[in-house]
Design a protein around this motif. Structure first.
Motif, PDB file in Angstrom:
ATOM      1  N   ASP A  10      29.899  30.236  53.216  1.00  0.00           N
ATOM      2  CA  ASP A  10      31.162  30.879  53.583  1.00  0.00           C
ATOM      3  C   ASP A  10      30.934  31.806  54.774  1.00  0.00           C
ATOM      4  O   ASP A  10      30.424  32.909  54.611  1.00  0.00           O
ATOM      5  N   ASP A  12      32.968  33.613  56.452  1.00  0.00           N
ATOM      6  CA  ASP A  12      33.704  34.880  56.369  1.00  0.00           C
ATOM      7  C   ASP A  12      32.885  35.923  55.619  1.00  0.00           C
ATOM      8  O   ASP A  12      32.806  37.070  56.029  1.00  0.00           O
ATOM      9  N   LYS A  13      32.277  35.521  54.528  1.00  0.00           N
ATOM     10  CA  LYS A  13      31.455  36.460  53.762  1.00  0.00           C
ATOM     11  C   LYS A  13      30.240  36.896  54.572  1.00  0.00           C
ATOM     12  O   LYS A  13      29.852  38.058  54.536  1.00  0.00           O
ATOM     13  N   VAL A  22      35.454  44.764  56.140  1.00  0.00           N
ATOM     14  CA  VAL A  22      36.358  43.744  55.622  1.00  0.00           C
ATOM     15  C   VAL A  22      37.632  43.667  56.455  1.00  0.00           C
ATOM     16  O   VAL A  22      38.667  43.209  55.995  1.00  0.00           O
ATOM     17  N   MET A  25      39.010  40.156  56.573  1.00  0.00           N
ATOM     18  CA  MET A  25      39.104  39.423  55.315  1.00  0.00           C
ATOM     19  C   MET A  25      40.274  40.011  54.520  1.00  0.00           C
ATOM     20  O   MET A  25      40.133  41.047  53.885  1.00  0.00           O
ATOM     21  N   SER A  30      42.347  36.758  49.185  1.00  0.00           N
ATOM     22  CA  SER A  30      41.298  36.659  48.175  1.00  0.00           C
ATOM     23  C   SER A  30      41.884  36.728  46.769  1.00  0.00           C
ATOM     24  O   SER A  30      41.466  35.980  45.879  1.00  0.00           O
ATOM     25  N   ALA A  63      36.018  33.403  44.775  1.00  0.00           N
ATOM     26  CA  ALA A  63      37.064  34.413  44.923  1.00  0.00           C
ATOM     27  C   ALA A  63      36.618  35.753  44.334  1.00  0.00           C
ATOM     28  O   ALA A  63      36.883  36.810  44.910  1.00  0.00           O
ATOM     29  N   GLN A  66      34.427  37.336  46.822  1.00  0.00           N
ATOM     30  CA  GLN A  66      35.180  37.949  47.920  1.00  0.00           C
ATOM     31  C   GLN A  66      35.775  39.294  47.508  1.00  0.00           C
ATOM     32  O   GLN A  66      35.743  40.253  48.281  1.00  0.00           O
ATOM     33  N   TYR A  70      34.975  42.908  49.083  1.00  0.00           N
ATOM     34  CA  TYR A  70      36.043  43.787  49.554  1.00  0.00           C
ATOM     35  C   TYR A  70      35.884  45.181  48.964  1.00  0.00           C
ATOM     36  O   TYR A  70      36.017  46.181  49.662  1.00  0.00           O
TER      37      TYR A  70
END
Length: 123
Positions: A10, A12-13, A22, A25, A30, A63, A66, A70
């Motif tokens: 991933d 984004d992570k 974050v 994101m 999420s 999820a 994520q 966050y």
């Protein structure tokens, strides 16, 4: 569970962990992913369908990861945004102190200038 493999899958992570922010994101995306995966996993467990259970359970795990990221990086993101805001305000203040180029006119003869005090001993 191998968290390094999950992060590599991933981007984004990976960006969140590298930047410790974050900012890019969105939380609601999420949370929506978590809710959707949970609903599909519950449905798959009720129907005893392994082909739906496995991918939706993986989606729930991603999820949850994520949402955890966050929660970990939210405060540092607020600090980063505050510092960036201060830098922008300082840059605007410095820019306001400079002579705008629209006020400086050079007529091309012997380097004469008019406007904004240039040519009058002020630099």
């Amino acid at each position: 569970m191998n968290w390094e493999a999950e992060i590599e899958d991933d981007p984004d992570k990976k960006m969140v962990i590298q930047s410790k922010s974050v900012e890019y994101m969105p939380l609601f995306l999420s949370l929506a992913s978590l809710a959707s995966g949970t609903c599909w996993t519950a449905y798959a467990l009720i129907e005893f369908d392994l082909y739906i259970t496995i991918p939706s359970a993986l989606g729930v795990m991603f999820a949850v990861g994520q949402v955890i990221l966050y929660a970990i990086y939210y405060k540092s993101t607020q600090r980063i945004l505050e510092v960036r805001k201060q830098q922008i305000l300082e840059a605007r203040k410095v820019k306001a102190d400079l002579i705008p180029m629209a006020e400086v006119v050079v007529d091309g003869k012997n380097g004469n200038t008019t406007g904004s005090g240039a040519g009058k001993g002020h630099c």
